[in-house]
Motif scaffolding. Structure first.
Motif, PDB file in Angstrom:
ATOM      1  N   ARG A 286      11.832  -1.208   3.140  1.00  0.00           N
ATOM      2  CA  ARG A 286      10.540  -0.571   3.329  1.00  0.00           C
ATOM      3  C   ARG A 286       9.751  -0.566   2.017  1.00  0.00           C
ATOM      4  O   ARG A 286       8.543  -0.774   2.002  1.00  0.00           O
ATOM      5  CB  ARG A 286      10.767   0.845   3.843  1.00  0.00           C
ATOM      6  N   LEU A 287      10.445  -0.355   0.908  1.00  0.00           N
ATOM      7  CA  LEU A 287       9.794  -0.339  -0.410  1.00  0.00           C
ATOM      8  C   LEU A 287       9.242  -1.717  -0.746  1.00  0.00           C
ATOM      9  O   LEU A 287       8.142  -1.836  -1.294  1.00  0.00           O
ATOM     10  CB  LEU A 287      10.801   0.118  -1.477  1.00  0.00           C
ATOM     11  N   LEU A 288       9.971  -2.759  -0.423  1.00  0.00           N
ATOM     12  CA  LEU A 288       9.517  -4.131  -0.670  1.00  0.00           C
ATOM     13  C   LEU A 288       8.236  -4.433   0.116  1.00  0.00           C
ATOM     14  O   LEU A 288       7.307  -5.045  -0.406  1.00  0.00           O
ATOM     15  CB  LEU A 288      10.624  -5.123  -0.294  1.00  0.00           C
ATOM     16  N   ILE A 289       8.159  -3.997   1.345  1.00  0.00           N
ATOM     17  CA  ILE A 289       6.972  -4.222   2.173  1.00  0.00           C
ATOM     18  C   ILE A 289       5.771  -3.474   1.588  1.00  0.00           C
ATOM     19  O   ILE A 289       4.658  -4.008   1.532  1.00  0.00           O
ATOM     20  CB  ILE A 289       7.240  -3.798   3.632  1.00  0.00           C
TER      21      ILE A 289
ATOM     22  N   LEU B 212       4.626  -5.407  -1.566  1.00  0.00           N
ATOM     23  CA  LEU B 212       3.929  -6.636  -1.187  1.00  0.00           C
ATOM     24  C   LEU B 212       2.539  -6.343  -0.608  1.00  0.00           C
ATOM     25  O   LEU B 212       1.575  -7.061  -0.892  1.00  0.00           O
ATOM     26  CB  LEU B 212       4.762  -7.435  -0.191  1.00  0.00           C
ATOM     27  N   ALA B 213       2.415  -5.289   0.172  1.00  0.00           N
ATOM     28  CA  ALA B 213       1.108  -4.906   0.720  1.00  0.00           C
ATOM     29  C   ALA B 213       0.173  -4.477  -0.405  1.00  0.00           C
ATOM     30  O   ALA B 213      -1.020  -4.814  -0.392  1.00  0.00           O
ATOM     31  CB  ALA B 213       1.281  -3.783   1.741  1.00  0.00           C
ATOM     32  N   ALA B 214       0.697  -3.754  -1.399  1.00  0.00           N
ATOM     33  CA  ALA B 214      -0.128  -3.325  -2.530  1.00  0.00           C
ATOM     34  C   ALA B 214      -0.601  -4.533  -3.345  1.00  0.00           C
ATOM     35  O   ALA B 214      -1.763  -4.586  -3.770  1.00  0.00           O
ATOM     36  CB  ALA B 214       0.652  -2.353  -3.408  1.00  0.00           C
ATOM     37  N   VAL B 215       0.270  -5.509  -3.555  1.00  0.00           N
ATOM     38  CA  VAL B 215      -0.112  -6.721  -4.280  1.00  0.00           C
ATOM     39  C   VAL B 215      -1.173  -7.494  -3.499  1.00  0.00           C
ATOM     40  O   VAL B 215      -2.153  -7.999  -4.070  1.00  0.00           O
ATOM     41  CB  VAL B 215       1.136  -7.600  -4.568  1.00  0.00           C
TER      42      VAL B 215
END
Length: 92
Positions: A2-5, A8-11
């Motif tokens: 969940r943290l990775l998603i 990636l959404a923030a980037v």
């Protein structure tokens, strides 16, 4: 996971921000296009004016009649023993 998603959404959002609002972004591109259109229109008007001036200069260099006409109309000069009549339209 969940943290990775979230990262990636923030980037992705950061890249989108730069694309739309950053230096040389989409909004700057549209503004520059409008400025170019204004300058092209102005250049067209100036080009037409330059063509008129160039034709007048050529006429003044080549013909004595144009110089005489200009002297008569602008400076009200006449030849000896000549009567000059200026006909103007009446303002209503």
């Amino acid at each position: 996971m969940r943290l990775l998603i979230i990262i990636l959404a923030a980037v992705l959002l950061l890249f989108q921000y730069d694309l739309w609002f950053g230096k040389n972004g989409y909004l700057d591109y549209k503004e520059t296009q409008q400025e170019i259109a204004v300058h092209k229109e102005e250049n067209t008007k100036l080009s037409q004016r330059n063509q008129v001036i160039a034709a007048e200069i050529k006429d003044l260099k080549d013909g004595v009649n144009a110089i005489q006409e200009r002297a008569r109309l602008q400076y009200e000069m006449v030849k000896p023993n000549e009567t000059f009549y200026r006909i103007t339209k009446e303002n209503k």
